[in-house]
Design a protein around this motif. Structure first.
Motif, PDB file in Angstrom:
ATOM      1  N   GLY A  59      11.671  -0.583 -36.429  1.00  0.00           N
ATOM      2  CA  GLY A  59      12.659   0.113 -35.618  1.00  0.00           C
ATOM      3  C   GLY A  59      13.256   1.328 -36.294  1.00  0.00           C
ATOM      4  O   GLY A  59      14.401   1.694 -36.031  1.00  0.00           O
ATOM      5  N   THR A  60      12.479   1.975 -37.154  1.00  0.00           N
ATOM      6  CA  THR A  60      12.958   3.153 -37.876  1.00  0.00           C
ATOM      7  C   THR A  60      12.251   4.406 -37.368  1.00  0.00           C
ATOM      8  O   THR A  60      11.196   4.329 -36.727  1.00  0.00           O
ATOM      9  N   ALA A  61      12.822   5.563 -37.703  1.00  0.00           N
ATOM     10  CA  ALA A  61      12.244   6.822 -37.239  1.00  0.00           C
ATOM     11  C   ALA A  61      10.929   7.139 -37.923  1.00  0.00           C
ATOM     12  O   ALA A  61      10.060   7.786 -37.339  1.00  0.00           O
ATOM     13  N   ASP A  62      10.785   6.701 -39.165  1.00  0.00           N
ATOM     14  CA  ASP A  62       9.593   7.031 -39.934  1.00  0.00           C
ATOM     15  C   ASP A  62       9.368   5.955 -40.990  1.00  0.00           C
ATOM     16  O   ASP A  62      10.254   5.135 -41.270  1.00  0.00           O
ATOM     17  N   ALA A  63       8.178   5.957 -41.583  1.00  0.00           N
ATOM     18  CA  ALA A  63       7.835   5.011 -42.644  1.00  0.00           C
ATOM     19  C   ALA A  63       6.762   5.626 -43.519  1.00  0.00           C
ATOM     20  O   ALA A  63       5.946   6.424 -43.052  1.00  0.00           O
ATOM     21  N   ILE A  64       6.765   5.249 -44.792  1.00  0.00           N
ATOM     22  CA  ILE A  64       5.825   5.801 -45.766  1.00  0.00           C
ATOM     23  C   ILE A  64       5.186   4.647 -46.526  1.00  0.00           C
ATOM     24  O   ILE A  64       5.872   3.739 -46.992  1.00  0.00           O
ATOM     25  N   ILE A  75      13.034   5.507 -55.672  1.00  0.00           N
ATOM     26  CA  ILE A  75      13.120   6.755 -54.911  1.00  0.00           C
ATOM     27  C   ILE A  75      14.181   6.657 -53.825  1.00  0.00           C
ATOM     28  O   ILE A  75      14.963   7.606 -53.612  1.00  0.00           O
ATOM     29  N   ALA A  76      14.254   5.519 -53.133  1.00  0.00           N
ATOM     30  CA  ALA A  76      15.249   5.354 -52.074  1.00  0.00           C
ATOM     31  C   ALA A  76      16.660   5.528 -52.609  1.00  0.00           C
ATOM     32  O   ALA A  76      17.477   6.272 -52.036  1.00  0.00           O
ATOM     33  N   VAL A 200       9.538  -2.943 -47.643  1.00  0.00           N
ATOM     34  CA  VAL A 200       8.819  -4.174 -47.348  1.00  0.00           C
ATOM     35  C   VAL A 200       7.559  -4.218 -48.204  1.00  0.00           C
ATOM     36  O   VAL A 200       6.864  -3.208 -48.345  1.00  0.00           O
ATOM     37  N   SER A 201       7.263  -5.386 -48.775  1.00  0.00           N
ATOM     38  CA  SER A 201       6.064  -5.568 -49.589  1.00  0.00           C
ATOM     39  C   SER A 201       4.920  -6.116 -48.745  1.00  0.00           C
ATOM     40  O   SER A 201       5.136  -6.872 -47.796  1.00  0.00           O
ATOM     41  N   PHE A 202       3.679  -5.762 -49.141  1.00  0.00           N
ATOM     42  CA  PHE A 202       2.518  -6.292 -48.439  1.00  0.00           C
ATOM     43  C   PHE A 202       1.636  -7.161 -49.319  1.00  0.00           C
ATOM     44  O   PHE A 202       0.520  -7.495 -48.928  1.00  0.00           O
ATOM     45  N   TYR A 203       2.130  -7.557 -50.493  1.00  0.00           N
ATOM     46  CA  TYR A 203       1.331  -8.479 -51.299  1.00  0.00           C
ATOM     47  C   TYR A 203       2.032  -9.807 -51.524  1.00  0.00           C
ATOM     48  O   TYR A 203       1.409 -10.758 -51.986  1.00  0.00           O
ATOM     49  N   GLY A 211       0.957  -2.716 -52.478  1.00  0.00           N
ATOM     50  CA  GLY A 211       1.461  -1.712 -51.550  1.00  0.00           C
ATOM     51  C   GLY A 211       2.743  -2.121 -50.869  1.00  0.00           C
ATOM     52  O   GLY A 211       3.106  -3.297 -50.804  1.00  0.00           O
ATOM     53  N   ALA A 212       3.449  -1.108 -50.360  1.00  0.00           N
ATOM     54  CA  ALA A 212       4.755  -1.311 -49.753  1.00  0.00           C
ATOM     55  C   ALA A 212       5.014  -0.227 -48.720  1.00  0.00           C
ATOM     56  O   ALA A 212       4.402   0.840 -48.745  1.00  0.00           O
ATOM     57  N   ILE A 213       5.946  -0.511 -47.841  1.00  0.00           N
ATOM     58  CA  ILE A 213       6.451   0.477 -46.890  1.00  0.00           C
ATOM     59  C   ILE A 213       7.905   0.773 -47.230  1.00  0.00           C
ATOM     60  O   ILE A 213       8.691  -0.143 -47.504  1.00  0.00           O
ATOM     61  N   LEU A 214       8.258   2.056 -47.215  1.00  0.00           N
ATOM     62  CA  LEU A 214       9.646   2.491 -47.289  1.00  0.00           C
ATOM     63  C   LEU A 214       9.942   3.189 -45.975  1.00  0.00           C
ATOM     64  O   LEU A 214       9.210   4.117 -45.585  1.00  0.00           O
ATOM     65  N   ALA A 215      10.978   2.744 -45.285  1.00  0.00           N
ATOM     66  CA  ALA A 215      11.249   3.251 -43.941  1.00  0.00           C
ATOM     67  C   ALA A 215      12.712   3.642 -43.785  1.00  0.00           C
ATOM     68  O   ALA A 215      13.590   3.126 -44.465  1.00  0.00           O
ATOM     69  N   GLY A 216      12.953   4.569 -42.857  1.00  0.00           N
ATOM     70  CA  GLY A 216      14.312   5.019 -42.606  1.00  0.00           C
ATOM     71  C   GLY A 216      14.326   6.229 -41.712  1.00  0.00           C
ATOM     72  O   GLY A 216      13.350   6.516 -40.998  1.00  0.00           O
ATOM     73  N   PRO A 217      15.416   7.002 -41.732  1.00  0.00           N
ATOM     74  CA  PRO A 217      15.510   8.208 -40.904  1.00  0.00           C
ATOM     75  C   PRO A 217      14.485   9.251 -41.329  1.00  0.00           C
ATOM     76  O   PRO A 217      14.003   9.253 -42.457  1.00  0.00           O
ATOM     77  N   LYS A 218      14.171  10.178 -40.423  1.00  0.00           N
ATOM     78  CA  LYS A 218      13.166  11.188 -40.705  1.00  0.00           C
ATOM     79  C   LYS A 218      13.519  12.055 -41.913  1.00  0.00           C
ATOM     80  O   LYS A 218      12.653  12.274 -42.785  1.00  0.00           O
TER      81      LYS A 218
END
Length: 351
Positions: A59-64, A75-76, A200-203, A211-218
């Motif tokens: 539910g975020t604007a973007d994710a990396i 970094i966050a 969020v972690s994927f392992y 790998g991981a996702i960092l998500a938030g505003p654009k």
């Protein structure tokens, strides 16, 4: 043979999704078109499609997509600190950034962590209210080093409101976010709505390679992409991580309720043994800490004997304390592969 070697030689294990060998990668790639284009230095349809998918899920604007959560979270916090030119950030004393990252936040970014709460319990709303001026507060869900405890959702809502009123950015260390959803009875989007950014972690519970996702505003994600390049996180190809992340996410995202119920069942059986207990007493996610009364040598020998006889791995390590030892159980697919009679034998021999 030591405890670790004994654990590695067992046929089945109580934690995880099975042994992490090259088969984990092979399974994820089994049906992938070999002609599909890979990502290239952080761009391309493969990585962008997965990032958009996760942004929608959270539910975020973007994710990396990042190669590691350590990179993503440092970094966050740096971005939120720069936003207000305030180097102070707050988190629990057992936060991953504090105890597992060799002071990366301090050495690389010169940020000043404020430790909030005590190391033997969750932070409280009252402690958050008493915080000095900080740029960002990090909350980990669940609190792994405590055994997987979660605060009540109503308390998270109160903390979120308070932080927004004070202009404090709220970051979610959601390495195990999906594992919390059965207990909270919420969607990932509903949990993430309380936070300004999320990792969020994927392992871990998902069981990918890394790998991981960092998500938030654009604007936040635009800046995070620049920092990712500075960190060397834009490998020429991240597809060996992205494909398994997507594969195992789809495979396991709807199994978290099952893992949660199995964790509660295991904890109940451990707690029925004299001199053995868990924290939490009743797990709130798929994980818990297991404690066994006795000195290290005796507990290790006892556990190894059970593993060698049954072929079921309880743990490959123990953390010694004053009069007892601890380890961690994190339930995944592996428990489901154990026959009931085999599992009964483990608890019979451990009693």
């Amino acid at each position: 043979m030591d405890l670790r070697a004994s654990y590695q030689q067992t046929a089945h294990q109580l934690s995880g999704h099975g042994k992490r060998n090259v088969g984990v990668l092979q399974q994820a790639f089994a049906e992938v078109d070999p002609n599909e284009a890979s990502d290239h230095y952080g761009t391309g349809e493969m990585i962008e499609r997965f990032e958009q998918k996760m942004a929608q899920t959270l539910g975020t604007a973007d994710a990396i997509f990042f190669p590691s959560g350590t990179m993503a979270q440092q970094i966050a916090l740096r971005i939120w600190a720069d936003e207000t030119d305030n180097p102070r950030v707050a988190y629990h004393p057992l936060c991953h950034l504090e105890i597992h990252e060799q002071d990366g936040l301090k050495k690389l970014h010169h940020l000043e962590p404020i430790l909030i709460g005590e190391s033997d319990r969750l932070m409280t709303f009252e402690e958050v209210q008493a915080l000095p001026d900080v740029a960002c507060l990090l909350i980990e869900l669940p609190q792994r080093e405590l055994g997987g405890y979660l605060p009540p959702f109503t308390e998270l809502e109160a903390i979120s409101r308070h932080c927004r009123e004070r202009g404090i950015r709220l970051h979610l260390d959601g390495a195990r976010l999906f594992e919390t959803l059965p207990y909270y009875e919420k969607t990932a989007e509903e949990v993430c709505a309380l936070f300004d950014s999320v990792y969020v972690s994927f392992y871990k519970g998902i069981g990918g390679i890394a790998g991981a996702i960092l998500a938030g505003p654009k604007p936040f994600c635009d800046e995070a992409r620049i920092w990712k390049r500075r960190y060397g996180g834009d490998l020429i190809g991240l597809y060996p991580y992205i494909i398994p992340a997507n594969y195992y996410y789809e495979l396991r995202k709807d199994r978290m309720e099952t893992y949660y119920e199995q964790a509660k069942q295991l904890a109940h059986r451990f707690n029925a043994i004299d001199g053995v207990w868990t924290t939490p007493d009743v797990p709130v996610t798929n994980m818990f800490h297991l404690h066994v009364e006795g000195e290290y040598e005796a507990v290790a020998a006892r556990m190894q004997a059970v593993q060698d006889e049954t072929g079921i791995g309880i743990s490959g390590y123990l953390v010694p304390h004053d009069g007892y030892c601890s380890t961690e159980i994190s339930v995944g697919d592996a428990v489901g592969a154990i026959e009931a009679a085999q599992l009964d034998l483990v608890f019979d021999r451990l009693s």
